[in-house]
Design a protein around this motif. Structure first.
Motif: not given
Length: 396
Positions: A355-369
């Motif tokens: 699932f290719d978009p997974a890496r991009q989503v982790l980058a977007v949610m990094a602050g939240m995480m």
């Protein structure tokens, strides 16, 4: 010579960081009652910031080990789920499902304020439904917490995780459909992962108790049997490209229904479970990129507010209907704040399965995480303390 020194540093990185995380966790817990898991995350974040050799680079086997660690916790969470309670008090089940839907819709709408693709918004919303079993269970174990709020938090956490996995798999299926155009394969992929993961976990949940009853296994050996079963389950899930987290949660629920007795001394899987917990929280913290953290902090804070507000509002609205006071409803919603460990490993699994978009989503949610990892367990701890359901004193 230089290569030998570099290899030595890479070999020593993880043991040294884990030892430091354990030491900091114990000191801060004793001095200021900080949840140990928050300290583990802090050490992992600092180690990631300094980019220690062998820690932040991809090391074969670490994702599998992290999934084993979280699967053990999910088994324990599943074992604490009493399905009969849902029949006696269906409002708890209804609350879990409605709150999951409300959280998904609220976060999805909130992400519309930012310039994000539709598939990214759907994934973020699906992950935001979940609560972190690792953070909640370990904090509850530290406090030896038991009572109305604690049990509701455990049951709602399990429901949130199940719904999150379900919705994320539907989103993955939608992505495969949009990229390949094959409706049958997209639907089969999502249904196969969900159905087979539950079936494998349930099968082991039936076979495990049968094995224990057919052999004269002493009480202290039950922990070892179930730990090995969870490792087997995680290995099977990796080999079949299933969800080890969903399978482990199902395993625990079915084992509970089969009347397998676990003593309080076995909670947390003993010393091995403690070691894997230290590793899990250091590992997920080390996965975050500090550049992504600062870049996504505004989005992260906005999503945290929306997610927390939706969970608290639903818990408050259903408090009297489900048999508790509004105060306990408020504390239940707040205790569901942690979400990072489960969400990050779900993304990592999706990435490993193509699932290719997974890496991009982790980058977007990094602050939240980052915020959720550091402060989520603290909110859970204070909520359980405010509910007066903890049984830990300074003496022991």
């Amino acid at each position: 010579m230089f290569s030998d020194v570099n290899f030595l540093l890479q070999s020593m990185a993880w043991p040294l960081v884990l030892l430091l995380a354990w030491f900091v966790g114990e000191r801060l817990h004793e001095a200021a009652s900080v949840p140990r898991v928050s300290s583990y995350v802090a050490v992992g974040l600092v180690a990631s910031l300094f980019d220690l050799p062998g820690l932040t680079n991809a090391v074969p086997g670490l994702p599998f080990l992290a999934n084993v660690a979280l699967s053990l916790i999910l088994f324990e969470l599943g074992y604490r789920i009493n399905l009969r309670w849902f029949r006696h008090n269906p409002w708890v089940l209804a609350l879990g499902l409605v709150e999951s839907v409300v959280t998904f819709m609220a976060v999805y709408l909130a992400t519309g304020w930012f310039d994000l693709p539709t598939e990214t918004r759907l994934i973020i919303a699906a992950l935001s439904v979940s609560a972190s079993p690792a953070g909640i269970v370990r904090v509850a174990n530290e406090l030896r917490s038991a009572g109305q709020v604690t049990e509701r938090v455990m049951h709602l956490c399990a429901i949130n995780c199940l719904v999150s996995v379900l919705v994320l798999n539907l989103v993955v299926g939608y992505w495969h459909l949009s990229t390949s155009g094959d409706l049958v394969m997209a639907a089969f992929g999502s249904i196969h992962v969900l159905g087979t993961s539950v079936a494998v976990g349930a099968l082991l949940g039936v076979a495990g108790p049968w094995l224990l009853r057919s052999q004269r296994i002493q009480e202290r050996d039950v922990t070892l049997v179930f730990a090995l079963a969870v490792v087997l389950l995680t290995t099977m899930a990796y080999g079949l490209k299933l969800s080890p987290l969903l399978a482990a949660l199902t395993f625990g629920i079915v084992a509970r229904e089969r009347r397998v007795h676990l003593t309080n001394a076995q909670r947390g899987f003993g010393t091995a479970g403690d070691l894997l917990t230290v590793f899990l929280f250091v590992y997920i913290a080390a996965l975050l990129d500090w550049t992504d953290v600062w870049g996504g902090m505004l989005l992260g804070l906005a999503l945290i507010i929306v997610r927390t507000a939706s969970k608290v509002a639903c818990s408050l609205a259903a408090a009297r209907l489900s048999g508790i006071t509004e105060r306990k409803g408020l504390l239940t919603g707040l205790a569901l704040t942690p979400m990072s460990a489960f969400a990050i490993l779900l993304l990592e699994q999706s990435r490993l399965y193509g699932f290719d978009p997974a890496r991009q989503v982790l980058a977007v949610m990094a602050g939240m995480m980052l915020v959720q990892e550091l402060f989520g367990p603290l909110v859970t701890q204070r909520s359980l303390m405010a509910a007066h359901e903890t049984h830990v004193t300074k003496e022991g």
